[in-house]
Design an enzyme around this catalytic site. Structure first.
Site, short mmCIF file in Angstrom:
data_model
loop_
_atom_site.label_atom_id
_atom_site.label_comp_id
_atom_site.label_asym_id
_atom_site.label_seq_id
_atom_site.Cartn_x
_atom_site.Cartn_y
_atom_site.Cartn_z
N GLY A 1 8.04 -10.44 -7.98
CA GLY A 1 8.11 -10.93 -6.51
C GLY A 1 9.84 -10.65 -6.30
O GLY A 1 10.63 -10.23 -7.18
N ASN B 1 -1.85 -14.26 -18.31
CA ASN B 1 -1.11 -14.53 -16.98
C ASN B 1 -1.98 -14.87 -15.80
O ASN B 1 -1.99 -15.90 -15.32
CB ASN B 1 -0.27 -13.29 -16.75
CG ASN B 1 0.64 -13.61 -15.40
OD1 ASN B 1 1.28 -14.61 -15.40
ND2 ASN B 1 0.35 -12.96 -14.45
N GLY C 1 -10.87 4.97 -14.01
CA GLY C 1 -11.31 3.47 -13.32
C GLY C 1 -11.48 3.49 -11.69
O GLY C 1 -11.52 2.33 -11.22
N TYR D 1 -8.36 -6.34 -15.05
CA TYR D 1 -7.66 -6.75 -14.01
C TYR D 1 -9.08 -7.63 -13.14
O TYR D 1 -8.89 -8.85 -12.82
CB TYR D 1 -7.01 -5.92 -13.22
CG TYR D 1 -6.74 -6.22 -11.79
CD1 TYR D 1 -5.88 -7.59 -11.55
CD2 TYR D 1 -7.32 -5.76 -10.64
CE1 TYR D 1 -5.91 -7.80 -10.14
CE2 TYR D 1 -7.10 -6.36 -9.28
CZ TYR D 1 -6.31 -7.35 -9.03
OH TYR D 1 -6.26 -7.80 -7.88
N LEU E 1 -1.47 3.92 -2.77
CA LEU E 1 -1.23 5.33 -2.03
C LEU E 1 -0.50 5.34 -0.85
O LEU E 1 0.36 6.18 -0.53
CB LEU E 1 -2.70 5.29 -1.64
CG LEU E 1 -2.82 6.66 -0.72
CD1 LEU E 1 -2.69 8.08 -1.54
CD2 LEU E 1 -4.44 6.83 -0.07
N ILE F 1 1.50 -9.97 -0.69
CA ILE F 1 0.56 -10.54 0.20
C ILE F 1 0.85 -12.00 0.41
O ILE F 1 1.09 -12.48 1.42
CB ILE F 1 -0.69 -10.37 -0.50
CG1 ILE F 1 -1.27 -8.97 -0.58
CG2 ILE F 1 -2.03 -11.08 0.50
CD1 ILE F 1 -2.58 -8.79 -1.26
N ASP G 1 7.31 -18.87 -7.69
CA ASP G 1 7.36 -17.69 -8.30
C ASP G 1 8.15 -17.33 -9.46
O ASP G 1 9.26 -17.81 -9.52
CB ASP G 1 7.62 -16.72 -7.15
CG ASP G 1 6.97 -15.11 -7.22
OD1 ASP G 1 6.29 -14.64 -6.24
OD2 ASP G 1 7.49 -14.50 -8.13
N PHE H 1 -9.95 -6.13 -0.02
CA PHE H 1 -10.19 -4.72 -0.31
C PHE H 1 -8.73 -3.88 -0.14
O PHE H 1 -8.01 -4.63 -1.08
CB PHE H 1 -11.14 -3.96 0.88
CG PHE H 1 -12.72 -4.23 0.40
CD1 PHE H 1 -13.06 -5.56 0.49
CD2 PHE H 1 -13.34 -3.37 -0.20
CE1 PHE H 1 -14.14 -5.98 0.24
CE2 PHE H 1 -14.78 -3.70 -0.64
CZ PHE H 1 -15.22 -5.13 -0.59
N ASN H 2 -8.48 -3.05 0.61
CA ASN H 2 -7.10 -2.40 -0.11
C ASN H 2 -5.94 -2.89 1.01
O ASN H 2 -5.99 -2.42 2.19
CB ASN H 2 -7.28 -0.93 -0.01
CG ASN H 2 -7.64 -0.54 -1.18
OD1 ASN H 2 -8.84 -0.71 -1.49
ND2 ASN H 2 -6.96 0.30 -1.94
N1 UDP Z 1 -4.52 7.41 -4.74
C1 UDP Z 1 -4.01 8.76 -4.65
N2 UDP Z 1 -2.67 8.89 -5.20
C2 UDP Z 1 -1.85 7.92 -5.38
C3 UDP Z 1 -2.52 6.82 -5.35
C4 UDP Z 1 -3.57 6.45 -5.26
O1 UDP Z 1 -4.86 9.72 -4.61
O2 UDP Z 1 -0.77 8.50 -5.81
C5 UDP Z 1 -5.88 6.96 -4.67
C6 UDP Z 1 -6.50 6.36 -5.63
O3 UDP Z 1 -7.29 7.16 -6.58
C7 UDP Z 1 -7.61 5.14 -4.78
C8 UDP Z 1 -6.77 5.07 -3.45
O4 UDP Z 1 -5.76 6.07 -3.55
O5 UDP Z 1 -8.63 6.13 -4.37
C9 UDP Z 1 -6.17 3.60 -3.22
O6 UDP Z 1 -5.53 3.79 -4.45
P1 UDP Z 1 -4.42 2.36 -4.29
O7 UDP Z 1 -3.57 2.53 -5.89
O8 UDP Z 1 -3.56 2.20 -3.35
O9 UDP Z 1 -5.31 1.15 -4.33
P2 UDP Z 1 -6.56 0.65 -5.41
O10 UDP Z 1 -7.58 1.20 -4.72
O11 UDP Z 1 -6.39 1.15 -6.83
O12 UDP Z 1 -6.53 -0.80 -5.20
#
Ligand code: UDP
Length: 323
Positions: free
Chosen positions: A35, A90, A282, A139, A188, A11, A30, A167-168
């Site tokens: 990184g 950290n 989690g 985290y 993902l 980011i 950094d 968000f993501n």
């Molecule tokens: N996820 C998945 N398979 C993977 C990695 C992630 O199904 O190999 C799902 C994960 O359970 C979450 C969503 O994809 O619901 C996004 O996960 P990611 O790790 O990308 O981001 P996060 O939500 O943890 O910040």
């Protein structure tokens, strides 16, 4: 001069690029643990760790810093559960070093990289900033603690801050020069694209029995270039005496894991084998954010809200990855 801690990361490097495009001079601080030096194609890279206060003083002496963007942090949720000490040291303790250096050198503006993980498992969607924050992993807790510290530093020392709760984060610079590259990769979209490219056999779907429309988790994917735009606006907002506060950055659009895989099949034209798997510890079922506050305060509007556009840019990057 603008200081970007963690500016060699995913980011931070996109914010650094946009700052440079808008004519700002940047210094990127950094430690290069996660990184990539190749991501620092703009500004000056200063290698160093926030734990090293002497090195921090050197940076603040050497450059006349007017504002700080703070991205340097560890961000693996699973690892944070196993190694909380690593995360609190950290993320929290090292942020204190940065804030105290800012105090010493009278630097007043900070844009901070926070996260929707500070909310934990919210009871209603979309998530608004006034909802209770109950992080469920170290985290998220570390980022929440920093938000609290910033509020206290604001009151006591006049530090102005804007916490942006992402968000993501997803996608890549539309011109393909920088993008997402983690080692290990746990996110993902890069994992889906690795399966599309044949670099992995398949992608796992973590959980198919969630209370969602297709049983897989729903997330709000936000383009990293839209995040960058919001960060620059947050700095302008602080310079114009905007109130120190926290804002969500999301599209308010939820896409399930299965939907993202299906969209990636369309964009890449590849089969992308998916293996249905058990839930990952989690993970809340659904996280979708309202960004009305950011829109109102910053005049921000995401440009790349469509998951297909996010995937297109990520795929373009993946196919020509330079690091
Ligand atoms: N996820 C998945 N398979 C993977 C990695 C992630 O199904 O190999 C799902 C994960 O359970 C979450 C969503 O994809 O619901 C996004 O996960 P990611 O790790 O990308 O981001 P996060 O939500 O943890 O910040």
């Amino acid at each position: 001069m603008i200081l970007v801690t963690g500016g060699a990361g995913y980011i931070g490097s996109h914010i650094n690029k946009m700052l440079a495009q808008k004519g700002y001079e940047t210094v990127i601080f950094d430690n290069l643990v996660y990184g990539h030096p190749e991501a620092v194609q703009w500004g000056t890279l200063e290698i160093g760790d926030l734990a090293d206060t002497g090195r921090l003083n050197e940076i603040f002496e050497k450059y006349e810093i007017e504002a700080v963007f703070h991205f340097a942090a560890y961000a693996y949720v699973g690892e944070s559960v196993a190694k909380p000490s690593k995360y609190y040291n950290n993320n929290v303790a090292n942020t204190l070093h940065l804030l105290d250096a800012m105090r010493r050198y009278q630097v007043k503006h900070l844009v901070f990289s926070s996260t929707c993980a500070t909310y934990g498992v919210p009871e209603k969607m979309p998530i608004t900033e006034d909802m209770e924050q109950k992080p469920i992993n170290p985290y998220g807790a570390s980022k929440r603690m920093i938000e609290r510290i910033l509020a206290d530093y604001h009151k006591a020392y006049g530090l102005n801050y804007c916490c942006l709760r992402y968000f993501n984060a997803a996608g890549a610079d539309p011109d393909g020069r920088i993008g997402e590259s983690h080692n290990p990769e746990t996110h993902l979209i890069p994992l889906i694209l690795a399966a599309a490219a044949g670099d992995r056999d398949s992608v796992k779907v973590f959980g198919t029995d969630y209370p969602t429309r297709d049983g897989s988790c729903i997330r709000d994917y936000i383009h990293v270039t839209d995040l960058a735009d919001a960060h620059l606006r947050a700095m302008d907002y602080l310079k114009k005496c905007g109130e120190s506060t926290c804002m969500n950055l999301g599209n308010c659009i939820g896409n399930s894991v299965l939907e993202v895989i299906e969209a990636a099949r369309e964009i890449t034209g590849k089969e992308i084998p998916a293996v249905l798997d058990k839930r990952r510890a989690g993970d809340p079922p659904t996280l979708v954010g309202s960004a009305e506050k950011a829109k109102e305060c910053l005049g921000w509007e995401p440009r790349y809200g469509d998951i297909r556009v996010i995937l297109e840019h990520a795929w373009k990057w993946y196919c020509n990855k330079k690091y």
